[in-house]
Design an enzyme around this catalytic site. Sequence first.
Site, PDB file in Angstrom:
ATOM      1  N   ASP A  19       0.908  -1.281   0.100  1.00  0.00           N
ATOM      2  CA  ASP A  19       0.069  -0.030   0.039  1.00  0.00           C
ATOM      3  C   ASP A  19       0.934   1.271   0.136  1.00  0.00           C
ATOM      4  O   ASP A  19       2.054   1.227  -0.007  1.00  0.00           O
ATOM      5  CB  ASP A  19      -0.891  -0.056   1.243  1.00  0.00           C
ATOM      6  CG  ASP A  19      -1.960   1.081   1.099  1.00  0.00           C
ATOM      7  OD1 ASP A  19      -2.314   1.467  -0.002  1.00  0.00           O
ATOM      8  OD2 ASP A  19      -2.487   1.377   2.067  1.00  0.00           O
ATOM      9  N   CYS A  82      -4.562  -2.044  -1.407  1.00  0.00           N
ATOM     10  CA  CYS A  82      -4.905  -0.893  -1.691  1.00  0.00           C
ATOM     11  C   CYS A  82      -5.702  -0.789  -2.849  1.00  0.00           C
ATOM     12  O   CYS A  82      -5.631  -1.247  -4.008  1.00  0.00           O
ATOM     13  CB  CYS A  82      -3.558  -0.132  -2.211  1.00  0.00           C
ATOM     14  SG  CYS A  82      -3.673   1.470  -3.002  1.00  0.00           S
ATOM     15  N   THR A  84      -6.854   1.706  -4.576  1.00  0.00           N
ATOM     16  CA  THR A  84      -6.380   2.790  -5.647  1.00  0.00           C
ATOM     17  C   THR A  84      -5.584   1.993  -6.756  1.00  0.00           C
ATOM     18  O   THR A  84      -5.913   1.832  -7.872  1.00  0.00           O
ATOM     19  CB  THR A  84      -5.599   3.981  -5.207  1.00  0.00           C
ATOM     20  OG1 THR A  84      -6.438   4.648  -4.348  1.00  0.00           O
ATOM     21  CG2 THR A  84      -5.123   4.634  -6.390  1.00  0.00           C
ATOM     22  N   CYS A 191     -10.959   2.435   1.113  1.00  0.00           N
ATOM     23  CA  CYS A 191      -9.730   2.654   1.118  1.00  0.00           C
ATOM     24  C   CYS A 191      -9.058   1.966   2.346  1.00  0.00           C
ATOM     25  O   CYS A 191      -9.806   2.126   3.402  1.00  0.00           O
ATOM     26  CB  CYS A 191      -9.152   4.233   1.074  1.00  0.00           C
ATOM     27  SG  CYS A 191      -7.572   4.611   1.374  1.00  0.00           S
TER      28      CYS A 191
END
Length: 268
Positions: A19, A82, A84, A191
């Site tokens: 992450d 993670c 994203t 998140c």
Amino acid sequence: MEYKNTYNNINNRPIGFFDSGVGGLTVFDKVRKFLPNENTIYFGDTKNMPYGEKTQDELIGFADKIFKFFEKQNAKAVVMACNTTSAVTYEALKDKYKFRIYPIIQSVASILANLENVKNLCIIATPATIKSRAYSKEISKYNSDMNVKEISAPNWVRIVEEHRINQPQSIEQIKEVLADVGNPDGIVLACTHYPYLLDVLERFIPREKFIDPALYFAQNIKDDLAKNGLLNDKFEYEKFFVTSEPENFKIASQLFYKLENLPELIEL
């Protein structure tokens, strides 16, 4: 039932996690509890934190370097802890490496799509994740009738990483995001940093509304490793690496996982 092991029975090889900072420890902690015999390596790319503000090309570059690092560590699997990077880089990199890759969004979407008594779901995530619309796209594959609302929370990662969760300015920034949530049946903290904020979040919305996908993710990883005959039977080590500020990482990590030593500082 016996499963064919395609990895030459060397299952003591580590599972890698990564992450941009401490957020992935929410996943790491749950996987360690589900799989206590696994050797693990955690990589926090703190130099490039937060990922949610980076471009797609930047994120693919970061993730590719981290995958190469895990390749050198002889990892048998890598957990994209993670949201994203799962949203933005997984498709570009998924076929480039021989180890198993577990992206959090793609791994939990089918479960979120079929949650009991949830017809209206709110996703709170980083700007990059929201821009990708990865959650709504993946969930629609399993339940096209679910109404998914996606909201960006651009400041929340920094609030966690900079240890200012209870500061008045931080609380106001959290409140501003929640004002757009409405009244969904569930709210996904999309998140891995966001579960650190639950004590503040529940001041405005009941805690039971919030969903941490890390629990579903950990179960998914355990099931897949078992299915493919990749479980280890004896724990030997866990290692932590960061690309900047190891002291800050250790302090921030204490909310969810207590590190005994400073993580090792490395450059990619």
